[in-house]
Design a protein around this motif. Structure first.
Motif, mmCIF file in Angstrom:
data_model
loop_
_atom_site.group_PDB
_atom_site.id
_atom_site.type_symbol
_atom_site.label_atom_id
_atom_site.label_comp_id
_atom_site.label_asym_id
_atom_site.label_seq_id
_atom_site.Cartn_x
_atom_site.Cartn_y
_atom_site.Cartn_z
ATOM 1 N N SER A 44 0.142 -0.564 -11.014
ATOM 2 C CA SER A 44 0.514 0.843 -10.860
ATOM 3 C C SER A 44 0.683 1.501 -12.225
ATOM 4 C CB SER A 44 1.804 0.964 -10.046
ATOM 5 O OG SER A 44 2.927 0.487 -10.779
ATOM 6 N N ARG A 95 0.962 3.817 -3.304
ATOM 7 C CA ARG A 95 0.590 5.216 -3.115
ATOM 8 C C ARG A 95 1.730 6.144 -3.522
ATOM 9 N NH1 ARG A 95 -2.813 5.304 2.660
ATOM 10 N NH2 ARG A 95 -4.718 4.373 1.790
ATOM 11 N N ALA A 96 2.955 5.730 -3.251
ATOM 12 C CA ALA A 96 4.111 6.548 -3.635
ATOM 13 C C ALA A 96 4.306 6.556 -5.144
ATOM 14 C CB ALA A 96 5.369 6.036 -2.936
ATOM 15 N N VAL A 97 4.168 5.389 -5.782
ATOM 16 C CA VAL A 97 4.395 5.289 -7.228
ATOM 17 C C VAL A 97 3.323 6.041 -8.004
ATOM 18 C CG1 VAL A 97 4.436 3.687 -9.178
ATOM 19 C CG2 VAL A 97 5.689 3.140 -7.098
ATOM 20 N N THR A 98 2.060 5.906 -7.576
ATOM 21 C CA THR A 98 0.959 6.534 -8.310
ATOM 22 C C THR A 98 0.710 7.973 -7.900
ATOM 23 O OG1 THR A 98 -0.668 5.730 -6.683
ATOM 24 C CG2 THR A 98 -0.169 4.299 -8.560
ATOM 25 N N GLY A 99 1.235 8.369 -6.737
ATOM 26 C CA GLY A 99 0.980 9.717 -6.250
ATOM 27 C C GLY A 99 -0.414 9.906 -5.691
ATOM 28 N N ASN A 100 -1.130 8.811 -5.461
ATOM 29 C CA ASN A 100 -2.495 8.862 -4.925
ATOM 30 C C ASN A 100 -2.474 8.401 -3.474
ATOM 31 O OD1 ASN A 100 -5.210 8.744 -4.353
ATOM 32 N ND2 ASN A 100 -5.721 7.274 -5.955
ATOM 33 N N GLU A 101 -2.559 9.345 -2.550
ATOM 34 C CA GLU A 101 -2.498 9.013 -1.132
ATOM 35 C C GLU A 101 -3.751 8.309 -0.628
ATOM 36 O OE1 GLU A 101 -0.011 9.202 0.985
ATOM 37 O OE2 GLU A 101 1.266 9.850 -0.662
ATOM 38 N N LYS A 121 0.827 -1.205 0.000
ATOM 39 C CA LYS A 121 0.000 0.000 0.000
ATOM 40 C C LYS A 121 0.867 1.264 0.000
ATOM 41 C CE LYS A 121 -3.913 0.171 2.236
ATOM 42 N NZ LYS A 121 -4.931 0.284 3.315
ATOM 43 N N PRO A 122 1.868 1.385 0.881
ATOM 44 C CA PRO A 122 2.738 2.575 0.806
ATOM 45 C C PRO A 122 3.458 2.690 -0.534
ATOM 46 C CG PRO A 122 3.037 1.431 2.897
ATOM 47 C CD PRO A 122 2.215 0.533 2.033
ATOM 48 N N LEU A 123 3.896 1.531 -1.091
ATOM 49 C CA LEU A 123 4.604 1.557 -2.360
ATOM 50 C C LEU A 123 3.706 2.051 -3.484
ATOM 51 C CD1 LEU A 123 7.041 0.828 -4.143
ATOM 52 C CD2 LEU A 123 6.146 -1.499 -4.276
ATOM 53 N N THR A 162 -0.689 5.024 -13.610
ATOM 54 C CA THR A 162 0.204 6.113 -14.021
ATOM 55 C C THR A 162 0.113 6.389 -15.521
ATOM 56 O OG1 THR A 162 2.040 4.533 -14.257
ATOM 57 C CG2 THR A 162 1.824 5.660 -12.144
#
Length: 778
Positions: free
Chosen positions: A104, A31-37, A27-29, A108
């Motif tokens: 992802s 969210r970071a890759v897609t920029g969607n928190e 989940k953190p990965l 993206t």
């Protein structure tokens, strides 16, 4: 498939382990890759899929193996032979990582980008305009109007042709993977390993406990998968398909998937998908329905690209760019023979003297076998060959709507023998029309286009096959789980609240709250059935005195011994009265939690238990609320629930009337109680199991469960419910939870050893209040 307890336990361990991986890693990965928190990540039984807001990832059953751990000496290392990870745990995580990055990439690279319906029509117009012009004006307007209303390219494409979403899906996956491989090189190896594993293992069949080969399945799906493999650089896997449907080396297919650039807008992807579908249809795939605005595949009697007539016997027509000499024809004949190793052999060798007639006859036969589009004539000239080996001249075509055959003349009189022609995909071979150039009539063809039902069946078969390699029918890579493993994980996810696998309750637990409960509508009339205040006042007063005195710190006086003097009675020391000692009393740290489970099965609506249970629920709720005791209240019965495949399954239905932190006097809570209606049937074992787990989740010193029923325990699914009921009663007793059964006109709880209060109507509510009071005072 019936799942054993061991498999179910393994699935539960896998789900628990994977859920932790999602929280701390994926989940953190993502969210970071897609920029969607706000991106959510959830487990799935077998498929990786995303809708842009949520990513579902398949749970590998291997994670449930208690011996599966990292081998630190092998972590990160691959076998140079097959490129698999050497560490067992790394191998599992490698497959998960590939799917995580693939999903992802869908986000993206804007796979869910909206496309105006008018723009969609402009893109496909150059291809479909000639066919739409042939439609009645009202039908054309209807199709265009439906497309213009859509903003999702996948849905808009389905309005035009049911096969177009498949082609768009393939183009989409090829595009996002190419972008993914460009920026994350390490993912390509893992992705291709997953695809290879899927193809090499075949398609699992749970009924026969064996795997079907890919080449034995739907032809159109095989043709579509060929395009997918060609675009992914996995042309060698085309050997897993039937040679008649393997298009991994088809020049037009390679040209289409090769045009997908590093950056490709959604408009370009739609155009390429349209070209791919139309090309496959020209080869005899993607059959259409009778209502389709686009043309069907060509009939098997009209091979594509052969429109010009054959020259008469003895005459030869030179190929473009070639002369008429026998040497050039001989060279063409040798080339054709070299390229047609799999075709049928001609009955006659080429004339060693370079006889143009014999050379031309053989050359034309080879060209017919290749099935290629050329400017050569449509008919095969008569040649003087012996009539032997006539049975060799059978069709060996690719099954794409082409007829590949070699015709031989029976004798010098020019009579020819009609060969069989392979029909359209899914159709029986039929006799072709006269292709000999003769003016003699032939029998009329019996070929008929597939019916709409047959097309629907072909679509379903293709969808299932594509899901095997690409995951979901929308977006996603290949499955990580086999069908068997996926079935285990599916049941574990759906029955996450169960301790044992249930074949009857495939829907698991359907927990409804005030946000989704169908009867919790403020506009619905729900008459309040409240208990009279005079019924609650006496027990409430007594309990308040006991509870308040228990909460006070006090001094116990007039004791004859002790370590503390009673200062108020020290005067007794002069009177030889030894009652001069005291003791400080500290109240017990008692904290109550009560759970009330109300029966609202179908029978309660007929026998009056409905009203009695509502009144009892209100009375107990009022009593506990005013005593400031934490409690929860549920309604229990059976219901139905849709699984992840959309199938309706029997489920345990629980309705949360009041949560532990909710205010009892809230109008929505009261409405939830009084709007309950009898339906379904009781599943007592699983109901008690869920209540036990809610009680175990509470931190309280004293716990009590009030379980209401109006009939036999269990009433439904007895072969599963009875052992589960006994098991949970025993667990509750060992945990020192007070278990009280309330039977409406029945003492069935007493048969299972429960402390039972029997009532016959609303007038007996006082006995429930009195029973609760007695147990709270213990």
């Amino acid at each position: 498939m019936q799942i054993t307890q061991d498999k179910f336990d393994q699935g539960r361990r896998a789900l628990e382990r994977f859920t932790k991986l999602i929280q701390v890693r994926y989940k953190p990965l993502l969210r970071a890759v897609t920029g969607n928190e706000k991106l959510d990540v959830k487990p799935h039984s077998s498929q990786a899929v995303t809708d842009g807001k949520t990513v579902w990832l398949p749970v590998p059953l291997a994670l449930g193996d208690e011996t599966l751990e990292h081998d630190k000496s092998l972590c990160g290392l691959r076998d140079l032979a097959d490129m698999k990870m050497l560490c067992p745990m790394c191998e599992v995580e490698d497959g998960i990582d590939a799917m995580v990055f693939h999903e992802s990439a869908h986000i993206t690279e804007k796979s869910f980008e909206k496309l105006n319906g008018r723009t969609f029509l402009k893109i496909v117009q150059p291809i479909v305009e000639p066919y739409l012009d042939q439609l009645p004006l009202d039908k054309r307007d209807k199709i265009e109007r439906e497309i213009r209303q859509e903003t999702a390219p996948m849905i808009a494409s389905s309005k035009l042709d049911p096969w177009l979403p498949f082609a768009l899906n393939i183009i989409e996956d090829i595009y996002v993977n190419r972008r993914l491989y460009k920026y994350r090189e390490g993912v390509e190896v893992a992705m291709k390993l997953t695809s290879r594993k899927t193809f090499e293992n075949g398609i699992e069949d749970l009924n026969s406990e064996s795997n079907h080969l890919w080449k034995d399945n739907d032809p159109t799906a095989q043709a579509l998968i060929s395009a997918y493999l060609a675009g992914q650089g996995l042309e060698d896997l085309g050997s897993c398909l039937h040679p008649d449907h393997d298009l991994t080396n088809d020049p037009e297919v390679l040209a289409i998937v090769g045009k997908i650039p590093g950056h490709c807008a959604i408009q370009d992807r739609v155009e390429l998908a349209m070209k791919l579908m139309m090309h496959l249809r020209s080869l005899g795939y993607c059959p259409t329905k009778s209502t389709s605005p686009l043309p069907p595949p060509p009939p098997p009697t009209e091979p594509q690209g052969e429109t010009e007539p054959q020259p008469p016997q003895g005459e030869s027509e030179p190929e473009p760019g070639k002369g008429e000499s026998g040497d050039q024809e001989g060279e063409a004949e040798e080339d054709d023979e070299a390229e047609s190793n799999h075709g049928e052999e001609s009955n006659d060798e080429a004339d060693p003297s370079g006889n143009p007639e014999a050379s031309e006859s053989e050359d034309e036969g080879d060209e017919e076998e290749d099935g290629s589009e050329s400017s050569e004539s449509d008919s095969i000239s008569e040649s003087s060959v012996e009539p032997e080996n006539e049975d060799e001249d059978e069709m060996t075509g690719k099954g794409r709507g082409h007829s590949e055959e070699t015709e031989e003349s029976d004798d010098d009189e020019g009579e020819s023998e009609d060969g069989q022609v392979e029909g359209q995909i899914g159709e029986e071979p039929v006799e072709p029309e006269n292709e000999t150039g003769s003016t003699e009539p032939t029998e009329e063809s019996t070929w008929e286009p597939p019916t709409d039902d047959e097309v629907d069946e072909a679509l379903n078969r293709a969808r299932k096959m594509l899901e095997e390699i690409m995951g979901h029918d929308e977006y996603g890579p290949s499955n990580s789980n086999s069908s068997q493993d996926g079935d285990v994980i599916k049941q574990v996810i759906e029955q996450a609240g169960f301790d044992h696998p249930s074949e009857s309750l495939r829907g698991g637990v359907d927990l409804q709250t005030k946000n989704d409960y169908p009867y919790n509508d403020p506009n619905l009339y729900a008459p309040e059935i409240k208990v009279p205040k005079h019924m609650l006042t006496p027990p409430l007063s007594r309990l308040r005195v006991v509870f308040s005195s228990n909460k006070k710190t006090g001094i116990e006086r007039s004791l004859k011994s002790g370590t503390r003097l009673d200062t108020m009675h020290l005067y007794r020391a002069g009177t030889d009265d030894k009652r001069i000692f005291g003791k400080r009393n500290v109240p017990k740290n008692r904290d109550w939690f009560v759970l009330i489970g109300l029966d609202f099965s179908g029978s309660t609506d007929a026998n009056g238990a409905d009203a009695a249970h509502k009144m009892a629920g209100h009375a107990v709720g009022e009593l506990l609320y005013q005593l400031d005791i934490k409690f929860e209240m549920y309604a229990h019965t059976s219901g139905t629930k849709r699984d992840q495949d959309g199938n309706t399954q029997l489920a345990l239905e629980h309705v949360l009337i009041k949560g532990v932190d909710e205010n009892w006097r809230d109008k929505s809570v009261q409405r939830m109680l009084f709007s309950q209606r009898g339906r379904g049937c009781n599943l007592d074992g699983h109901s008690l199991e869920q209540y036990r787990k809610r009680i175990e989740a509470q931190r309280a010193t004293d716990k009590l469960l009030l379980y209401f029923t109006d009939g036999a325990m269990p009433a439904l699914n007895a072969h599963e419910e009875l052992p589960i009921l006994k098991e949970n009663i025993e667990i509750l007793r060992r945990s020192r939870t007070t278990l009280i059964g309330v039977g409406y006109r029945t003492d069935s709880p007493k048969q299972h050893g429960l402390d039972t209060i029997e009532i016959n109507g609303p007038e007996d509510i006082a006995s429930i209040v009195k029973g609760l009071e007695d147990r709270l005072l213990r």
